[in-house]
Design a protein around this motif. Structure first.
Motif, short mmCIF file in Angstrom:
data_model
loop_
_atom_site.label_atom_id
_atom_site.label_comp_id
_atom_site.label_asym_id
_atom_site.label_seq_id
_atom_site.Cartn_x
_atom_site.Cartn_y
_atom_site.Cartn_z
N THR A 189 -11.75 35.88 -24.10
CA THR A 189 -11.00 34.98 -23.86
C THR A 189 -9.30 34.87 -24.38
OG1 THR A 189 -13.99 33.98 -23.32
CG2 THR A 189 -10.66 32.52 -23.21
N SER A 190 -9.40 34.96 -25.56
CA SER A 190 -8.42 35.54 -26.29
C SER A 190 -7.01 36.67 -25.61
CB SER A 190 -8.44 35.55 -27.62
OG SER A 190 -9.29 34.85 -28.42
N PHE A 191 -8.16 38.44 -25.80
CA PHE A 191 -7.99 39.30 -24.60
C PHE A 191 -7.33 38.83 -23.16
CE2 PHE A 191 -8.47 42.97 -22.45
CZ PHE A 191 -7.54 44.69 -23.46
N ALA A 192 -8.10 38.46 -22.86
CA ALA A 192 -7.95 37.88 -20.83
C ALA A 192 -6.07 37.03 -21.03
CB ALA A 192 -8.92 36.66 -20.64
N SER A 193 -6.51 36.26 -22.10
CA SER A 193 -5.10 35.08 -22.51
C SER A 193 -3.94 36.11 -23.07
CB SER A 193 -5.21 33.83 -23.43
OG SER A 193 -3.96 33.13 -23.25
N TRP A 194 -4.31 37.19 -23.76
CA TRP A 194 -2.74 37.93 -24.35
C TRP A 194 -3.19 38.96 -23.44
CZ3 TRP A 194 -3.64 43.15 -24.49
CH2 TRP A 194 -2.31 44.32 -25.10
N MET A 195 -2.99 39.27 -22.11
CA MET A 195 -3.00 39.81 -21.23
C MET A 195 -2.01 38.98 -20.23
SD MET A 195 -6.17 42.49 -19.72
CE MET A 195 -5.14 43.58 -19.31
N LEU A 196 -2.57 37.98 -20.32
CA LEU A 196 -1.95 37.24 -18.87
C LEU A 196 -0.51 36.76 -19.61
CD1 LEU A 196 -1.15 34.88 -16.60
CD2 LEU A 196 -2.37 33.36 -17.78
N MET A 197 -0.53 36.64 -21.31
CA MET A 197 0.59 36.30 -22.07
C MET A 197 1.93 37.99 -21.73
SD MET A 197 1.15 36.16 -26.26
CE MET A 197 1.20 38.33 -25.67
N ASN A 198 1.02 38.70 -21.96
CA ASN A 198 2.32 39.74 -21.60
C ASN A 198 2.98 39.86 -20.53
OD1 ASN A 198 2.39 41.04 -23.97
ND2 ASN A 198 0.36 41.94 -23.75
N SER A 206 14.93 39.56 -30.38
CA SER A 206 13.86 39.13 -29.81
C SER A 206 13.16 40.23 -29.39
CB SER A 206 14.91 38.18 -28.38
OG SER A 206 15.61 38.13 -27.87
N THR A 207 13.53 41.27 -28.68
CA THR A 207 12.66 42.37 -28.60
C THR A 207 11.28 42.93 -29.27
OG1 THR A 207 14.34 42.69 -27.12
CG2 THR A 207 12.52 44.43 -26.98
N PHE A 208 12.16 43.21 -30.14
CA PHE A 208 11.34 44.23 -31.10
C PHE A 208 10.44 42.79 -31.82
CE2 PHE A 208 10.37 44.82 -35.94
CZ PHE A 208 10.26 46.44 -35.82
N LEU A 209 10.81 41.16 -32.53
CA LEU A 209 9.65 40.97 -32.51
C LEU A 209 8.33 40.61 -31.46
CD1 LEU A 209 11.91 38.26 -34.52
CD2 LEU A 209 11.02 40.24 -35.24
N THR A 210 9.52 40.57 -30.49
CA THR A 210 7.95 40.03 -29.44
C THR A 210 7.17 41.62 -29.18
OG1 THR A 210 9.69 38.67 -27.74
CG2 THR A 210 7.61 39.58 -27.10
N VAL A 211 7.33 42.18 -29.40
CA VAL A 211 6.69 43.67 -28.65
C VAL A 211 5.93 43.88 -29.87
CG1 VAL A 211 6.70 45.97 -28.38
CG2 VAL A 211 8.02 44.79 -27.60
N LEU A 252 12.20 43.36 -22.05
CA LEU A 252 11.41 43.13 -20.71
C LEU A 252 11.02 42.39 -19.43
CD1 LEU A 252 9.29 43.06 -23.73
CD2 LEU A 252 9.66 44.86 -23.09
N GLU A 253 12.29 41.87 -19.45
CA GLU A 253 12.16 41.18 -17.99
C GLU A 253 12.69 41.77 -17.04
OE1 GLU A 253 14.17 37.30 -18.28
OE2 GLU A 253 13.76 37.14 -20.56
N VAL A 254 11.41 41.87 -15.66
CA VAL A 254 11.72 42.76 -14.92
C VAL A 254 13.12 42.37 -13.95
CG1 VAL A 254 10.47 43.04 -12.08
CG2 VAL A 254 9.40 41.97 -14.11
N ASP A 255 13.68 41.59 -14.31
CA ASP A 255 14.76 41.35 -13.69
C ASP A 255 16.51 41.49 -14.63
OD1 ASP A 255 14.01 41.76 -10.76
OD2 ASP A 255 14.31 39.06 -11.09
N TYR A 256 16.02 42.33 -15.52
CA TYR A 256 16.83 42.80 -16.65
C TYR A 256 18.28 42.73 -16.42
CZ TYR A 256 19.09 42.27 -21.76
OH TYR A 256 19.16 41.99 -22.95
N CYS A 304 -0.73 51.75 -31.42
CA CYS A 304 -0.13 53.05 -32.56
C CYS A 304 0.66 53.63 -31.39
CB CYS A 304 -0.52 53.63 -32.94
SG CYS A 304 -1.62 53.08 -35.09
N THR A 305 0.41 54.73 -30.90
CA THR A 305 1.21 55.47 -29.46
C THR A 305 2.33 55.00 -28.88
OG1 THR A 305 -0.46 57.15 -29.90
CG2 THR A 305 1.08 56.89 -27.65
N ILE A 306 1.48 53.61 -28.20
CA ILE A 306 2.51 52.18 -27.67
C ILE A 306 3.06 52.04 -28.56
CG2 ILE A 306 2.45 50.03 -26.16
CD1 ILE A 306 0.20 51.44 -25.72
N PHE A 307 3.20 51.29 -30.33
CA PHE A 307 4.19 51.04 -31.04
C PHE A 307 5.06 52.13 -31.40
CE2 PHE A 307 5.67 50.02 -34.71
CZ PHE A 307 6.73 48.49 -34.59
#
Length: 382
Positions: free
Chosen positions: A193-202, A58-63, A288-292, A39-42
């Motif tokens: 496993t889902s948590f590791a995939s979630w971190m890779l997704m971000n 797109s940024t709001f929905l993705t985050v 959120l892209e690095v070179d945005y 909740c703090t991050i959001f």
């Protein structure tokens, strides 16, 4: 001196603070910590969101989706509502007691434990003084049995002991504890496993959004597979507990449905993003892209390369040196002369004065410059 230290004491015993520090457990520390972190991050994202000028939707929905999925994974990992039951009983507080009281008892099964609540519900408007919330773990094969013996020695309420007994035996007909432990063990592995995939997704959404969508689809599959494993490994014979004449039937709790909803949303969003990227390449983007919005932004690079190709097609060829200009002028002059006379240059040959005795035919031999498109003309010797 006798009355100096006797305040709030009965018969010389320790002081009993009846209404100041005897409070029941009302929340899980792990879940509260997880909710506070996400909740703090959001909240921080919502504070900076009004400053975003491009790619807002797109940024709001993705985050939002990313934080929801991460919270769901952690809450389901430490939560106690995968399989739940609750009912009202009229029974005795302790064994072999004739006194009856109305109470609510509930069993909340997590992946590695079970929470059992017991709360007295008085008929009158009196304040309930009996409220228990006990947690029993089954992280190892014999931990549940040891905690059952410990609850007996501590004098836990009889309804709680009766419900724990169903999970402490590992024999034929009473193997619910081992079945729930097996289901929770493999579901926990899939959640990690889902948590590791979630971190890779971000990470991939920040670097390469297309691959982030692929990882989002994989995360959704892992979450749905977690639900499938837990449902498949549950006891074939459902647990029906009988306590003081009441029946407790377990059913799926909100942790199970939360993981299911998170998996469906993650899978659907990944498929939609992938389809958009296939139909309109390089169109999906977030801030959120690095070179945005920098010279290294992939959209900027693509647009500049497209403009450069168009400019090169319009600009004339530029000679870089004097030698190139000289060769160009020479080649244009030769091509001009070639257009004026395409019949070739006739040469009658050269005959020296000393070789007057040479045969007449050999002296009349003709030759022309080797211009490929020219045809030779007949030469008369008269």
């Amino acid at each position: 001196m006798k009355g100096w230290f006797d305040a709030f004491r009965n018969d010389g015993g320790p002081t009993l603070y009846s209404y100041t520090n005897r409070t029941p457990v009302t929340g899980d520390v792990h879940l509260i910590t997880i909710f506070v972190i996400f909740c703090t991050i959001f909240t921080a994202f919502l504070i900076i969101f009004p400053g975003i000028r491009k790619e807002r939707l797109s940024t709001f929905l993705t985050v939002t989706l990313s934080l929801f999925v991460g919270t769901s994974i952690q809450v389901a990992q430490y939560g106690s509502s995968w399989h739940t039951t609750s009912t009202t009983i009229i029974g005795s507080f302790s064994a072999f007691s004739k006194q009856r009281m109305t109470a609510e008892i509930g069993g909340y099964i997590g992946l590695m434990h079970i929470n059992i609540t017991y709360r007295h519900t008085p008929i009158n408007m009196d304040v309930a003084d009996v409220e228990y919330n006990e947690r029993f773990f089954w992280r190892t094969p014999h931990e549940m049995k040891d905690m059952f013996k410990e609850s007996l020695s501590q004098g836990a309420p009889f309804p709680i002991v009766s419900l724990v007994e169903y999970f402490s035996f590992h024999q034929e007909g009473f193997s619910w504890g081992s079945k729930y432990r097996e289901a929770g063990y493999y579901a926990s592995i899939m959640l990690w496993t889902s948590f590791a995939s979630w971190m890779l997704m971000n990470l991939l959404l920040v670097v390469v959004p297309r691959y982030g969508a692929f990882s989002m689809i994989f995360t959704g599959f892992c979450l749905l597979f977690t639900n499938l494993i837990y449902w498949k490994l549950l006891p074939c014979e459902p647990l029906v507990a009988h306590i003081d004449g009441s029946i407790l039937i377990f059913d799926f709790g909100w942790n199970y449905w939360l993981v299911l909803v998170a998996g469906i949303m993650c899978l659907f969003a990944g498929i939609v993003i992938t389809a958009i990227d296939m139909i309109f390449p390089h169109q999906f983007s977030t801030i959120l892209e690095v070179d945005y919005d920098t010279p290294y932004d992939r959209h900027v690079i693509i647009e500049e390369s497209f403009d450069t190709r168009n400019i090169r097609r319009k600009l004339p060829k530029v000679e870089d040196s004097f030698g190139d200009r000289f060769i160009s002028q020479l080649s244009s002059k030769l091509s001009h002369e070639k257009e004026e006379d395409t019949q070739g240059v006739i040469n009658r040959g050269y005959v020296s004065h000393e070789s007057s005795e040479i045969n007449e035919e050999s002296s009349k031999t003709n030759w022309s410059y080797p211009f490929p498109p020219a045809q030779r003309r007949a030469v008369s010797t008269s």
